[in-house]
Scaffold this motif. Sequence first.
Motif, PDB file in Angstrom:
ATOM      1  N   THR A  32       0.846  -1.192   0.000  1.00 54.38           N
ATOM      2  CA  THR A  32       0.000   0.000   0.000  1.00 54.38           C
ATOM      3  C   THR A  32       0.882   1.244   0.000  1.00 54.38           C
ATOM      4  N   ILE A  33       0.259   2.366  -0.256  1.00 46.36           N
ATOM      5  CA  ILE A  33       0.978   3.643  -0.180  1.00 46.36           C
ATOM      6  C   ILE A  33       1.487   3.840   1.251  1.00 46.36           C
ATOM      7  N   LEU A  34       0.710   3.404   2.235  1.00 41.86           N
ATOM      8  CA  LEU A  34       1.130   3.512   3.634  1.00 41.86           C
ATOM      9  C   LEU A  34       2.401   2.705   3.875  1.00 41.86           C
ATOM     10  N   ASP A  35       2.456   1.475   3.342  1.00 46.92           N
ATOM     11  CA  ASP A  35       3.665   0.655   3.498  1.00 46.92           C
ATOM     12  C   ASP A  35       4.870   1.327   2.840  1.00 46.92           C
ATOM     13  N   LEU A  36       4.650   1.870   1.660  1.00 48.94           N
ATOM     14  CA  LEU A  36       5.736   2.545   0.947  1.00 48.94           C
ATOM     15  C   LEU A  36       6.187   3.793   1.705  1.00 48.94           C
ATOM     16  N   ALA A  37       5.233   4.533   2.260  1.00 48.41           N
ATOM     17  CA  ALA A  37       5.578   5.725   3.037  1.00 48.41           C
ATOM     18  C   ALA A  37       6.380   5.344   4.280  1.00 48.41           C
ATOM     19  N   ASP A  38       5.988   4.264   4.953  1.00 48.94           N
ATOM     20  CA  ASP A  38       6.750   3.799   6.117  1.00 48.94           C
ATOM     21  C   ASP A  38       8.172   3.417   5.713  1.00 48.94           C
TER      22      ASP A  38
END
Length: 156
Positions: A32-38
């Motif tokens: 997810t974008i959240l995983d990539l942001a993390d």
Amino acid sequence: MAGRALKKRLLNEIKDLGGPEYVREFIASGGTILDLADQLGCSRTYLSRHLHAQPEYSAVINDARREQADTLAEEALKIADQMAEADDITRESIAVAKERIDVRKWLATVNNPERYQTNKPQAAVTININQLHLEALKKRNALPGDDAKVVGEGDE
């Protein structure tokens, strides 16, 4: 000014990882974008805003989400198959598996509604029974000649 430096750093890091093709693979495989942001050390909204501002990344993300829908459907099938093969099934494990499947079905529908949406939107038809009934009564109670055209002196 600090925001521009962060944006530049993030886009360079993504480019070093493989650019748009990396983002496609990452999201299509279930990320997810959240995983990539993390992974990149920033907030999800910040990364999403700047990726969607870049046309090449925006198109890739939308395509990858459609591919991700297939991954989610496959995961749901895998969860159901694992439950069928399990020896120690409890009500709680069934409820958890059902919820996991439902979430994946919902996400698949959101990411690729053309393929996974079960209730396709249809044209709505409205029928006013009261109005139809009144019109039928008017026709039934009409006297012969009620619909006749009145001819005036100048009309002939």
